[in-house]
Enzyme design. Structure first.
Site, mmCIF file in Angstrom:
data_model
loop_
_atom_site.group_PDB
_atom_site.id
_atom_site.type_symbol
_atom_site.label_atom_id
_atom_site.label_comp_id
_atom_site.label_asym_id
_atom_site.label_seq_id
_atom_site.Cartn_x
_atom_site.Cartn_y
_atom_site.Cartn_z
ATOM 1 N N PHE A 207 7.518 3.989 -33.231
ATOM 2 C CA PHE A 207 6.464 3.470 -33.990
ATOM 3 C C PHE A 207 6.385 2.026 -33.883
ATOM 4 C CE2 PHE A 207 8.208 7.319 -36.421
ATOM 5 C CZ PHE A 207 6.946 8.088 -36.209
ATOM 6 N N GLU B 276 14.755 3.603 -16.671
ATOM 7 C CA GLU B 276 15.930 3.434 -17.086
ATOM 8 C C GLU B 276 16.882 3.513 -16.083
ATOM 9 O OE1 GLU B 276 16.957 2.451 -20.188
ATOM 10 O OE2 GLU B 276 14.794 2.415 -20.992
ATOM 11 N N HIS C 203 11.745 2.492 -32.066
ATOM 12 C CA HIS C 203 11.317 2.877 -30.664
ATOM 13 C C HIS C 203 10.044 3.462 -30.547
ATOM 14 C CE1 HIS C 203 15.590 2.199 -29.350
ATOM 15 N NE2 HIS C 203 15.193 2.105 -28.148
ATOM 16 N N HIS D 208 23.880 -2.799 -19.530
ATOM 17 C CA HIS D 208 22.549 -1.859 -19.469
ATOM 18 C C HIS D 208 21.544 -2.809 -19.317
ATOM 19 C CE1 HIS D 208 19.876 1.741 -20.746
ATOM 20 N NE2 HIS D 208 19.270 0.409 -20.984
ATOM 21 N N GLU D 209 21.348 -3.766 -20.189
ATOM 22 C CA GLU D 209 20.234 -4.908 -20.163
ATOM 23 C C GLU D 209 20.058 -5.698 -18.929
ATOM 24 O OE1 GLU D 209 17.905 -4.201 -22.197
ATOM 25 O OE2 GLU D 209 19.103 -2.950 -23.488
ATOM 26 N N HIS E 233 18.060 -3.898 -16.202
ATOM 27 C CA HIS E 233 16.760 -3.810 -16.345
ATOM 28 C C HIS E 233 16.301 -5.309 -15.947
ATOM 29 C CE1 HIS E 233 15.471 -0.397 -18.454
ATOM 30 N NE2 HIS E 233 16.358 -0.751 -19.635
#
Length: 624
Positions: A522, A418, A520, A388-389, A392
């Protein structure tokens, strides 16, 4: 255009790059000294950002470009930059009168401070909890890797005699330790103790985030009012593909997609980090025609476990670099996994002005470290996280945009960013890819066929549980940023309980304080935007289906489509609207069919995704 872009780049370069390094070190190597230094200089950093964002000369220059006869001669990427900068300037308060601008800036300063404090409290609360165990009956069921990690933690805390076999053991709330307890411990009381500790992190004493959350929500609402928006969610959506209404439609229709959580087999012995990374790099070579090689020693690192890599194209020339920080370090590193930029590709900011500056990325995970002479043995979920990363990172590194403000992940609407990351997760279920990385770390034996089939079968359950979890987070995020009134009759935890009744099969405990660690929204960038994960899921599954349609066993077709994916989704960055980029790759608008097939969804849920597809299609039509 070049002069304005250059002015922005040169003004922001020294602060932006330096602060990016500081912010990165804060995430991976937190210390009291670094916190104090950040607290001292952060107000000046925010002040500079506000001055730049509210600069009337820069704003007017971009407006002049938009109104000039030369507008039509600009490239799509340049037009996107101008339109984005104008919109961002308005959202940064450029149009506010003096008194309102001062109030806006004061709010922004306080929001930065509160978000920083929120994240610090979560990290401190996570590392504060630990359980010292000497009775092996308490930890029955934990796999050998978890016991070795617990003994290694005990040694680091001064218990030099600790061993995996005989203890003593120290178990913490750090992800590899906590997840192992929740999945494998036979001791129900131990699981309950850890669950309660986890969902109440940062919710009491000096580390209590409850008042911080209320203040953040209150200030975000005030900020929205100053900008003439109804609520903060409207502010957030101003720079996204969706609208509040469309996002809420999506979440409501997906609410029925709730089913039992996945059960994952014990496959860690087959996923050693070196083998996984080799397989991932080989896949990148096959799909995108790039070579990735170690470049350790070429750049300084913040921990001895951090690796540095060079990315080359087919000619052998370097096109990008990236750091990889794989292991959990609960004493100094925040939890989760992420990718961020060190620097982006840019022609304006290049050293010689002729060849663009090459992009460099951070790729950070929090998986189980090597213990007892064994390599890092990964769970299948950790394998998915790395893929996943890396997705990116690929979009950041393989961009061909020379305009820095839309290069890589920059300038891409948040609810589309994403796509590449979720796209790469699909390859974890591809037989050739999976069998290439799933080798027993001792015997070299390939993952047994029956276990592979169980992983495939478990995919629908895993998708269901993750969908349910994401659905709650996204719904709660939007509820807090649209209808919740700070200081009103309903507390943030009342909202959590209310949303959970609609989105969770098993409601949370009354004392659940998950919101106090919801970094995520705050302490990150997902405020009123968490729904983006679901939004992009349709796009990513449909993108992967292009390979399925051509035949995953047809190596020639896979390479051809991989190159096309690189030249569109990965190369164009924020220089083109994501809806247009997707159509350029796929040849049509997005369809939910691939996601339905991958997740084995029911006809009821299929209807929900059909409505989601209509929502996405309407956004595409609106953008034309």
């Amino acid at each position: 255009m070049a002069k304005v872009g250059g002015a922005i780049g040169k003004d922001y370069r020294s602060v932006g790059v330096a602060w990016g390094v500081i912010n990165h070190l804060k995430s991976v190597k937190d210390t009291p000294e670094l916190r104090a230094a950040i607290e001292e200089v952060q107000p000046e950093k925010v002040k500079f950002q506000l001055r730049l964002g509210q600069s009337k000369p820069i704003y007017n220059a971009f407006k002049a470009i938009q109104d000039s006869p030369q507008w039509q001669s600009l490239s799509n990427a340049q037009k996107r930059i101008v339109e984005s900068q104008i919109k961002e300037a308005v959202l940064n308060g450029v149009a506010l009168e003096d008194d309102k601008r001062k109030e806006f800036n004061k709010i922004q300063q306080e929001l930065e401070r509160l978000s920083q404090k929120f994240g610090e409290n979560v990290l401190d609360a996570t590392k504060k909890f630990e359980k010292f165990i000497t009775d092996e009956k308490e930890i029955e069921g934990l796999p050998a890797t978890a016991l070795a990690l617990a003994a290694q933690t005990a040694v680091s805390k001064g218990h030099k005699e600790a061993t995996a076999e005989n203890g003593p053991w120290i178990i913490t709330l750090d992800a590899p330790s906590f997840i192992s307890v929740m999945q494998h411990a036979q001791n129900r009381d131990l699981r309950e103790e850890f669950y309660r500790a986890y969902v109440t992190r940062a919710s009491s004493g000096d580390l209590d985030n409850t008042p911080i959350i209320d203040q953040i929500l209150k200030l975000r609402q005030e900020k929205a009012k100053l900008l003439n928006y109804i609520n903060y969610a409207e502010v957030s959506m101003a720079t996204k593909m969706a609208t509040v209404q469309k996002a809420e439609e999506l979440l409501e229709k997906l609410r029925t997609a709730s089913w039992d959580a996945a059960v994952q087999g014990r496959t860690a012995a087959y996923f050693s980090l070196p083998k996984v990374m080799d397989g991932l790099f080989n896949l990148a070579n096959t799909l995108f025609g790039i070579d990735i090689e170690p470049a350790d020693g070429l750049a300084p690192v913040w921990n001895n476990d951090v690796r540095f890599y060079r990315v080359k194209d087919c000619s052998g020339s370097p096109i990008a670099y990236f750091y990889f920080d794989p292991y959990s370090r609960p004493s100094e590193k925040r939890g989760g996994a992420w990718m961020d930029e060190v620097v982006s590709r840019s022609l304006v900011l290049s050293c010689n002005g002729t060849a663009p500056r090459l992009p460099i990325a951070h790729m950070v995970c929090n998986q189980t470290p090597p213990v007892g002479g064994k390599p890092s043995l990964m769970t299948f979920r950790e394998v998915e996280t790395v893929f996943h990363e890396f997705g990116h990172a690929l979009q950041h590194m393989l961009t061909k945009q020379d305009e820095g403000l839309v290069a890589g992940i920059r300038g891409i609407e948040w609810d589309a960013v994403e796509l590449p990351s979720q796209f790469m997760e699909n390859w974890c279920y591809h037989r050739e890819t999976l069998m290439g990385i799933a080798k027993h770390y001792v015997t070299g034996e390939t993952l047994p066929e029956d276990v592979y089939l169980k992983l495939l079968a478990a995919r629908t359950f895993r998708a269901g549980s993750l969908s349910l979890r994401q659905l709650k987070f996204a719904s709660l995020d939007l509820e807090l940023h649209t209808r919740y009134i700070p200081g009103g009759s309903e507390t943030i935890f009342d909202v959590d309980q209310r949303v959970s009744k609609r989105t969770q099969v098993i409601p949370p405990l009354p004392e659940d304080r998950f919101l106090c660690s919801f970094s995520h929204i705050f302490a990150g960038g997902y405020a009123a935007g968490y729904y983006s994960y679901k939004w992009a899921e349709v796009l990513s599954a449909d993108a992967f289906s292009a390979f399925e349609d051509a035949g995953l066993d047809d190596s020639k077709a896979v390479k051809e489509i991989g190159r096309k994916f690189r030249e569109t989704i990965l190369a164009l960055g924020g220089g083109k609207a994501p809806s247009e980029v997707f159509v350029e790759f796929r040849g049509r608008e997005p369809s939910p069919e691939a996601l339905l097939r991958h997740n084995g969804l029911s006809s009821v849920t299929a209807s929900a995704y059909l409505i989601l597809f209509i929502c996405i299609l309407s956004v595409y039509i609106d953008s034309k």
